[in-house]
Write a protein that holds these residues in place. Sequence first.
Motif, PDB file in Angstrom:
ATOM      1  N   GLY A   1       0.527  -1.227  -0.064  1.00  0.00           N
ATOM      2  CA  GLY A   1      -0.320   0.063   0.085  1.00  0.00           C
ATOM      3  C   GLY A   1       0.592   1.117  -0.053  1.00  0.00           C
TER       4      GLY A   1
ATOM      5  N   GLY B   1      -0.327   4.574   0.353  1.00  0.00           N
ATOM      6  CA  GLY B   1      -1.115   5.642   0.874  1.00  0.00           C
ATOM      7  C   GLY B   1      -0.123   6.534   1.774  1.00  0.00           C
TER       8      GLY B   1
ATOM      9  N   CYS C   1       0.190   5.839   5.079  1.00  0.00           N
ATOM     10  CA  CYS C   1       0.961   5.105   5.884  1.00  0.00           C
ATOM     11  C   CYS C   1       2.185   4.309   4.834  1.00  0.00           C
TER      12      CYS C   1
ATOM     13  N   LYS D   1      -1.480  -1.761  -5.395  1.00  0.00           N
ATOM     14  CA  LYS D   1      -2.466  -1.824  -6.787  1.00  0.00           C
ATOM     15  C   LYS D   1      -2.667  -1.047  -7.625  1.00  0.00           C
TER      16      LYS D   1
ATOM     17  N   THR E   1      -7.518   5.840  -0.470  1.00  0.00           N
ATOM     18  CA  THR E   1      -8.188   7.511   0.674  1.00  0.00           C
ATOM     19  C   THR E   1      -7.511   8.879   0.881  1.00  0.00           C
TER      20      THR E   1
ATOM     21  N   ASN F   1      -9.970  13.561   0.798  1.00  0.00           N
ATOM     22  CA  ASN F   1      -9.704  13.338   2.362  1.00  0.00           C
ATOM     23  C   ASN F   1     -10.095  15.068   2.740  1.00  0.00           C
TER      24      ASN F   1
ATOM     25  N   HIS G   1      -5.635  17.483  11.899  1.00  0.00           N
ATOM     26  CA  HIS G   1      -6.172  17.850  13.067  1.00  0.00           C
ATOM     27  C   HIS G   1      -5.290  17.854  14.761  1.00  0.00           C
TER      28      HIS G   1
ATOM     29  N   GLU H   1      -0.586  -5.956  -7.632  1.00  0.00           N
ATOM     30  CA  GLU H   1      -1.953  -6.069  -6.525  1.00  0.00           C
ATOM     31  C   GLU H   1      -1.286  -7.528  -5.845  1.00  0.00           C
TER      32      GLU H   1
ATOM     33  N   GLY I   1     -17.273   9.631   2.398  1.00  0.00           N
ATOM     34  CA  GLY I   1     -17.384  11.378   2.563  1.00  0.00           C
ATOM     35  C   GLY I   1     -17.411  11.978   1.340  1.00  0.00           C
TER      36      GLY I   1
ATOM     37  N   TYR J   1     -17.920  16.255  -1.033  1.00  0.00           N
ATOM     38  CA  TYR J   1     -17.263  16.740  -0.976  1.00  0.00           C
ATOM     39  C   TYR J   1     -18.108  18.255  -2.196  1.00  0.00           C
TER      40      TYR J   1
ATOM     41  N   GLY K   1     -14.108  10.437  -0.919  1.00  0.00           N
ATOM     42  CA  GLY K   1     -13.372   9.256  -0.133  1.00  0.00           C
ATOM     43  C   GLY K   1     -14.318   8.827   0.855  1.00  0.00           C
ATOM     44  N   ASN K   2     -13.858   7.274   0.922  1.00  0.00           N
ATOM     45  CA  ASN K   2     -13.899   6.118   1.896  1.00  0.00           C
ATOM     46  C   ASN K   2     -12.870   6.164   2.701  1.00  0.00           C
ATOM     47  N   ARG K   3     -13.827   6.072   4.305  1.00  0.00           N
ATOM     48  CA  ARG K   3     -13.117   6.146   5.131  1.00  0.00           C
ATOM     49  C   ARG K   3     -12.964   4.569   5.673  1.00  0.00           C
TER      50      ARG K   3
ATOM     51  N   ILE L   1      -7.355   2.304   9.487  1.00  0.00           N
ATOM     52  CA  ILE L   1      -6.710   3.973   9.688  1.00  0.00           C
ATOM     53  C   ILE L   1      -7.390   4.903   8.654  1.00  0.00           C
TER      54      ILE L   1
ATOM     55  N   SER M   1      -9.920   8.560  10.128  1.00  0.00           N
ATOM     56  CA  SER M   1      -9.586   9.964  10.493  1.00  0.00           C
ATOM     57  C   SER M   1      -9.363  10.286  12.039  1.00  0.00           C
TER      58      SER M   1
HETATM   59  C1  LIG Z   1     -14.534  11.723   3.854  1.00  0.00           C
HETATM   60  C2  LIG Z   1     -12.377  11.568   4.904  1.00  0.00           C
HETATM   61  C3  LIG Z   1     -12.145  12.380   4.783  1.00  0.00           C
HETATM   62  C4  LIG Z   1     -11.326  12.376   6.182  1.00  0.00           C
HETATM   63  N1  LIG Z   1     -10.475  13.741   6.085  1.00  0.00           N
HETATM   64  C5  LIG Z   1      -9.274  13.690   7.421  1.00  0.00           C
HETATM   65  C6  LIG Z   1      -8.780  14.636   7.341  1.00  0.00           C
HETATM   66  O1  LIG Z   1      -9.113  16.083   7.908  1.00  0.00           O
HETATM   67  N2  LIG Z   1      -7.425  14.310   8.118  1.00  0.00           N
HETATM   68  C7  LIG Z   1      -7.043  13.519   8.566  1.00  0.00           C
HETATM   69  O2  LIG Z   1      -6.370  13.513   9.431  1.00  0.00           O
HETATM   70  N3  LIG Z   1      -7.589  12.138   7.902  1.00  0.00           N
HETATM   71  C8  LIG Z   1      -8.708  12.429   7.251  1.00  0.00           C
HETATM   72  N4  LIG Z   1      -9.613  10.950   6.825  1.00  0.00           N
HETATM   73  C9  LIG Z   1      -8.075   9.696   7.415  1.00  0.00           C
HETATM   74  C10 LIG Z   1      -7.305   9.337   6.379  1.00  0.00           C
HETATM   75  O3  LIG Z   1      -7.549  10.303   5.160  1.00  0.00           O
HETATM   76  C11 LIG Z   1      -6.823   8.478   5.268  1.00  0.00           C
HETATM   77  O4  LIG Z   1      -6.787   7.877   7.599  1.00  0.00           O
HETATM   78  C12 LIG Z   1      -6.003   7.751   4.966  1.00  0.00           C
HETATM   79  O5  LIG Z   1      -5.751   8.657   3.989  1.00  0.00           O
HETATM   80  C13 LIG Z   1      -5.657   6.463   4.974  1.00  0.00           C
HETATM   81  O6  LIG Z   1      -4.557   6.225   4.514  1.00  0.00           O
HETATM   82  P1  LIG Z   1      -3.699   4.810   3.734  1.00  0.00           P
HETATM   83  O7  LIG Z   1      -2.709   4.668   3.483  1.00  0.00           O
HETATM   84  O8  LIG Z   1      -3.901   3.160   4.983  1.00  0.00           O
HETATM   85  O9  LIG Z   1      -4.702   3.912   2.844  1.00  0.00           O
HETATM   86  P2  LIG Z   1      -4.566   4.771   1.862  1.00  0.00           P
HETATM   87  O10 LIG Z   1      -4.764   5.934   0.981  1.00  0.00           O
HETATM   88  O11 LIG Z   1      -6.173   3.967   0.952  1.00  0.00           O
HETATM   89  O12 LIG Z   1      -3.781   3.473   0.814  1.00  0.00           O
HETATM   90  C14 LIG Z   1      -4.274   2.656   0.606  1.00  0.00           C
HETATM   91  C15 LIG Z   1      -3.366   1.450   0.006  1.00  0.00           C
HETATM   92  O13 LIG Z   1      -3.157   0.285  -0.243  1.00  0.00           O
HETATM   93  C16 LIG Z   1      -3.625  -0.128  -1.357  1.00  0.00           C
HETATM   94  N5  LIG Z   1      -4.226  -1.338  -1.311  1.00  0.00           N
HETATM   95  C17 LIG Z   1      -4.972  -2.215  -1.171  1.00  0.00           C
HETATM   96  N6  LIG Z   1      -4.532  -3.129  -1.884  1.00  0.00           N
HETATM   97  C18 LIG Z   1      -3.289  -4.031  -2.210  1.00  0.00           C
HETATM   98  C19 LIG Z   1      -3.445  -4.881  -2.280  1.00  0.00           C
HETATM   99  N7  LIG Z   1      -3.957  -6.150  -2.174  1.00  0.00           N
HETATM  100  N8  LIG Z   1      -1.606  -5.027  -3.282  1.00  0.00           N
HETATM  101  C20 LIG Z   1      -1.431  -3.464  -3.287  1.00  0.00           C
HETATM  102  N9  LIG Z   1      -1.689  -2.595  -2.893  1.00  0.00           N
HETATM  103  C21 LIG Z   1      -3.350  -2.384  -2.244  1.00  0.00           C
HETATM  104  C22 LIG Z   1      -4.362   0.722  -1.993  1.00  0.00           C
HETATM  105  O14 LIG Z   1      -4.135   1.280  -3.723  1.00  0.00           O
HETATM  106  C23 LIG Z   1      -4.314   2.451  -1.369  1.00  0.00           C
HETATM  107  O15 LIG Z   1      -3.425   3.483  -2.551  1.00  0.00           O
HETATM  108  C24 LIG Z   1     -10.223  11.554   6.137  1.00  0.00           C
HETATM  109  C25 LIG Z   1     -10.710   9.841   5.484  1.00  0.00           C
HETATM  110  C26 LIG Z   1     -11.787  10.316   4.701  1.00  0.00           C
HETATM  111  C27 LIG Z   1     -12.460   9.189   3.601  1.00  0.00           C
END
Ligand SMILES: Cc1cc2nc3c(=O)[nH]c(=O)nc-3n(C[C@H](O)[C@H](O)[C@H](O)COP(=O)(O)OP(=O)(O)OC[C@H]3O[C@@H](n4cnc5c(N)ncnc54)[C@H](O)[C@@H]3O)c2cc1C
Length: 486
Positions: free
Chosen positions: A8, A10, A12, A32, A40, A44, A49, A171, A227, A229, A312-314, A339, A341
């Motif tokens: 992933g 993102g 994180c 992937k 996500t 967002n 925060h 993936e 959510g 926007y 975007g999806n939480r 993970i 918000s």
């Molecule tokens: C509507 C909304 C508003 C928000 N507002 C805020 C905010 O203002 N402030 C804040 O701090 N947080 C906010 N958040 C939360 C924040 O956006 C997320 O916590 C954060 O972006 C999560 O990051 P991530 O890296 O965990 O996930 P992601 O960004 O989703 O990254 C995960 C990645 O893994 C990849 N992946 C999945 N499965 C596989 C696989 N099998 N093989 C290879 N890759 C794979 C995906 O393609 C993706 O790119 C908000 C969330 C939402 C939905």
Amino acid sequence: MYDVIIIGAGVCGASIARELSKYEVNVAVVEKNNDLASGTTKANSGIVHAGYDPEPGTLMAKYNVEGNKLIEVLCKDLDVPYKKVGSLVLAFDEKDLLHLQKLYERGVENGVPGLKLLTKEEVLEKEPSINKEIHGALYAPSAGVVGPYELAIALMDNAVENGTKVFLNHEVVNIHQEQDKFKVEVKTAKETKVMEARYVINAAGLHADDVYNMIEPTDFHIIANKGQYYLLDQAQGGLVSHVIFQCPTAKGKGVLVSPTAHGNLIIGPDAADASAKHDVATSQGGLDYVRQMAALTCSNIVYRDNIRNFSGNRALTNRDEFIIGPAKTNAHFINVAGIKSPGLTSAPAIAVDIVKMLEDSGLSLAAKAEFKGTRKVKSLEKLTKEELQALIKENPAYGRIICRCEKITEGEIVEAIHSPVPATTVEAVKRRVRAGAGRCQGGFCSPKVVEIIARELNIPLEAVRQEDLDSYILIGKTNKGGVDHE
Ligand SMILES: Cc1cc2nc3c(=O)[nH]c(=O)nc-3n(C[C@H](O)[C@H](O)[C@H](O)COP(=O)(O)OP(=O)(O)OC[C@H]3O[C@@H](n4cnc5c(N)ncnc54)[C@H](O)[C@@H]3O)c2cc1C
């Protein structure tokens, strides 16, 4: 064989990759999608925060407050758009005021600096455009706004510059455990292959439960909660100068009105279960709700200046908490799941702890002597007239404006295409240099961007994609065999 595979890319995965790139370890990131930050992290609110919202003692509270401080430093070091604008949570009645008192106390317990309960007059002095019926607000000066995908891209670019390998369009479809390693089966556009690692970090966002299930039966399930926007033109960006929340409810932090790190105005989100993890469609009902709620904060928002709706999806789980730590049966597999918000804010702090967990479970971490922790983006806006002229003389591409709305030059686009994790699609260019992010949303510049990508990557125009591998833009010439009107 890698020491660590991060699943992933993102915010994180990028934060963990960058933190690990400080050490002599061999790290691969597998993603992937066709670009970084395309889950996500790209959709967002972009709020850093302050940390008064999560319950004291939770991981969310700890990482939120620590991440808030780290993001400020990272954005300086990596040249990421960030503004420490402060936030206000508005109270509309006496009941809300009681809730603000609770948030204040929670914030103090979480270690949030500078919190203050403001009277109606003090709030209106800070924000003259908001509705006058408010009763007071909680002010948090440490809150800010950040470019969310820019942050993740900067972190990953910096990790790559320090030796991390990134594999896009990879993936993970299965994981086999052997005595001292994992065999990670990945599907690409051409083949299914196996990558090996001693440690695996599961930062797969909405799919973290599916990935965890590949090594043992998961005890959490992720539900995508959408959510939606409005994003308004920079003409509206000065309507408010703080992140303005309403009192939170059981459904979340509610609808906010805020300037963005780039001077636009963002309004949203609502909260409703998505039909599937990949469902990011907006709906009239959801957007109407956002408008209705935002009107409580500001009744004078000019929606004629709306330039984009998105959602975007939480990653919601059955626990109101981040799920971070080793798998039950194998300490070399670490989950970074659920993970939601404040995940964007928390990611840099989560990364620091993940590195500690890896070390605790036996990964030896020798500091990398030549680690380079800074990055400078060429921002033409910040150059003096003389500096700009000198740059254009050296490379005329910096004198050719391609995106008229955001004033982005060909030189900047070319740089993005050749950056550590290259931008190879129209959306990837937009995420890096904002070509297409302005008022016309790429109406004028995207054909030019397609041409520049094709030329720089030496591929046919038809091979340039909007975003994913199947998002074709051009499918061929219409006048085959006739006069070519190029
Ligand atoms: C509507 C909304 C508003 C928000 N507002 C805020 C905010 O203002 N402030 C804040 O701090 N947080 C906010 N958040 C939360 C924040 O956006 C997320 O916590 C954060 O972006 C999560 O990051 P991530 O890296 O965990 O996930 P992601 O960004 O989703 O990254 C995960 C990645 O893994 C990849 N992946 C999945 N499965 C596989 C696989 N099998 N093989 C290879 N890759 C794979 C995906 O393609 C993706 O790119 C908000 C969330 C939402 C939905």
